[in-house]
Design a protein around this motif. Structure first.
Motif, PDB file in Angstrom:
ATOM      1  N   LEU A 145      35.064  38.252  45.472  1.00 22.12           N
ATOM      2  CA  LEU A 145      34.554  37.819  44.170  1.00 22.12           C
ATOM      3  C   LEU A 145      35.642  37.070  43.410  1.00 22.12           C
ATOM      4  N   ILE A 154      35.612  33.228  41.867  1.00 22.81           N
ATOM      5  CA  ILE A 154      35.743  32.930  40.441  1.00 22.81           C
ATOM      6  C   ILE A 154      36.955  32.034  40.199  1.00 22.81           C
ATOM      7  N   GLU A 155      38.042  32.302  40.913  1.00 22.40           N
ATOM      8  CA  GLU A 155      39.284  31.557  40.691  1.00 22.40           C
ATOM      9  C   GLU A 155      39.211  30.126  41.211  1.00 22.40           C
ATOM     10  N   LYS A 169      37.430  26.982  41.478  1.00 22.25           N
ATOM     11  CA  LYS A 169      36.265  26.424  40.773  1.00 22.25           C
ATOM     12  C   LYS A 169      35.457  25.476  41.671  1.00 22.25           C
ATOM     13  N   GLY A 212      29.583  43.599  39.567  1.00 20.94           N
ATOM     14  CA  GLY A 212      29.883  44.020  38.197  1.00 20.94           C
ATOM     15  C   GLY A 212      30.876  45.180  38.182  1.00 20.94           C
ATOM     16  N   ALA A 272      34.278  43.925  39.244  1.00 20.91           N
ATOM     17  CA  ALA A 272      34.881  43.127  38.179  1.00 20.91           C
ATOM     18  C   ALA A 272      35.408  44.036  37.070  1.00 20.91           C
ATOM     19  N   ARG A 273      34.595  44.966  36.615  1.00 22.65           N
ATOM     20  CA  ARG A 273      34.989  45.856  35.510  1.00 22.65           C
ATOM     21  C   ARG A 273      36.189  46.707  35.889  1.00 22.65           C
ATOM     22  N   ILE A 317      39.567  44.595  36.432  1.00 22.99           N
ATOM     23  CA  ILE A 317      40.311  44.172  35.237  1.00 22.99           C
ATOM     24  C   ILE A 317      40.738  45.384  34.399  1.00 22.99           C
ATOM     25  N   LEU A 350      35.443  37.069  31.035  1.00 21.62           N
ATOM     26  CA  LEU A 350      35.597  37.785  32.302  1.00 21.62           C
ATOM     27  C   LEU A 350      36.492  36.983  33.251  1.00 21.62           C
ATOM     28  N   ALA A 351      36.221  35.679  33.338  1.00 16.50           N
ATOM     29  CA  ALA A 351      37.002  34.828  34.253  1.00 16.50           C
ATOM     30  C   ALA A 351      38.491  34.894  33.925  1.00 16.50           C
ATOM     31  N   GLN A 365      40.126  37.235  32.467  1.00 17.16           N
ATOM     32  CA  GLN A 365      40.700  38.542  32.811  1.00 17.16           C
ATOM     33  C   GLN A 365      40.889  38.701  34.319  1.00 17.16           C
ATOM     34  N   ILE A 366      40.022  38.069  35.100  1.00 17.34           N
ATOM     35  CA  ILE A 366      40.182  38.143  36.559  1.00 17.34           C
ATOM     36  C   ILE A 366      41.299  37.202  37.011  1.00 17.34           C
ATOM     37  N   GLU A 367      41.377  36.030  36.394  1.00 13.45           N
ATOM     38  CA  GLU A 367      42.361  35.035  36.827  1.00 13.45           C
ATOM     39  C   GLU A 367      43.791  35.392  36.444  1.00 13.45           C
ATOM     40  N   ARG A 408      44.605  37.420  28.007  1.00 15.68           N
ATOM     41  CA  ARG A 408      43.835  38.503  28.612  1.00 15.68           C
ATOM     42  C   ARG A 408      43.522  39.593  27.590  1.00 15.68           C
ATOM     43  N   HIS A 417      39.819  40.746  26.505  1.00 11.94           N
ATOM     44  CA  HIS A 417      39.451  42.157  26.598  1.00 11.94           C
ATOM     45  C   HIS A 417      38.836  42.649  25.282  1.00 11.94           C
ATOM     46  N   ASP A 425      28.502  41.671  33.010  1.00 16.11           N
ATOM     47  CA  ASP A 425      29.587  41.057  33.781  1.00 16.11           C
ATOM     48  C   ASP A 425      29.123  40.702  35.199  1.00 16.11           C
ATOM     49  N   ALA A 453      29.090  36.999  36.615  1.00 14.31           N
ATOM     50  CA  ALA A 453      29.877  36.694  37.814  1.00 14.31           C
ATOM     51  C   ALA A 453      28.998  36.060  38.885  1.00 14.31           C
TER      52      ALA A 453
END
Lengths: 189, 189
Positions: free
Chosen positions: A106, A110-111, A113, A159, A162-163, A166, B106-107, B109-111, B120, B124, B158, B162
């Motif tokens: 995932l 997301i990273e 693009k 989800g 992801a949750r 982070i 969300l993106a 925070q993941i990146e 971040r 959040h 989320d 995603a």
């Protein structure tokens, strides 16, 4: 006693790519990858056409191990419902580990693009296989709408990853009741 | 007829940061940001301590607009259940737009792998506000376990962002039945 087998430059590059992109993101440089692998840039480009191809190969390399870890063994006597719950128990377990950043497939999607990026395509395929697993189990378990249930389960999977990835939720007491509610609503047995 | 007000260098930088990081990721360079904003590097560093601070400010700047777009107006006569469903209708609507890449908070925070990164932390906080909205509505609607329901709803939010953001699901026919099932299970009115 374990015997450490000497890894080839190719294996070391694949491992460095998997470890460093998961920890630091896909922006990690070629220099850092080569340094971590103990391989010269020249050797890297002899083994892989580009960093993009190295990332794609490192994801592909891990896909069998991912499936073995994430999914229940075939024909293990569990009901379809239990087989689905097994996957989410594994997610909750992994989410508690230090250095957990969620689902690597995932994160990569997301990273990166660009949908056409080779690593993104590999990641997409691996997750499509997981969706297909949910779809098949939903079917076997007599779900009222197996397509809908499979989409719901992969949504919850992503989800939750992801949750937890982070650090926004630890998943304890969340994922099991959520999945159970969805399975019940679909009349899964 | 709309009158275009001339933007200040600060505003142009905030807009460039928001647009380019959403499209290309947080790895976007200072040079690209300054070029898109039509601002010199020197001016940028006079306005913001660092690129990290610029990203954080650009997320903060948009948070009010995000809340206005994502949430129903206060005291609009909708029931708590309808107010929650409203949020998810908006997600489904946005997911259909071209150039949609999911939830920017969300993106980010993941990146950004560093939890202490200022952008971040801003992201959040904005999402914690959304969880608090779900929690308050769950409470008003008499949910059997408002904490659990709020965690489930932000997980679905989320997950849906995603999945749609990476182009893996269009959300049509998925998000409304999923949320309704969770609301029903919590006895929400």
């Amino acid at each position: 006693m374990t015997t450490k087998v000497k890894q080839s430059p190719r294996e070391r590059l694949l491992e460095a790519a998997a470890t460093l992109t998961y920890r630091d993101g896909v922006g990690i440089g070629v220099q850092a990858l080569c340094k971590a692998a103990g391989v010269s840039k020249r050797s890297m480009y002899q083994l892989f056409k580009s960093k993009d191809e190295l990332l794609a190969a490192s994801l592909k390399e891990r896909s069998a191990a991912f499936a073995a870890r994430a999914l229940p063994p075939a024909d293990d006597g569990r009901s379809p419902r239990e087989r689905i719950l097994y996957v989410f128990e594994r997610v909750e377990l992994q989410a508690g580990a230090p250095e957990f950043h969620g689902c690597r497939y995932l994160a990569v999607q997301i990273e990166l693009k660009d949908q056409a990026h080779p690593a993104r395509r590999v990641a997409h395929k691996i997750k499509a296989n997981l969706t297909a697993f949910f779809r098949a189990e939903a079917d076997h378990g007599g779900a009222s709408d197996p397509d809908l249930l499979a989409r719901q389960l992969i949504l919850v999977f992503d989800g939750a990853n992801a949750r937890a990835g982070i650090g926004a939720d630890h998943l304890t007491g969340l994922i099991a009741p959520t999945v159970t509610t969805l399975l019940d609503a679909a009349d899964m047995h």
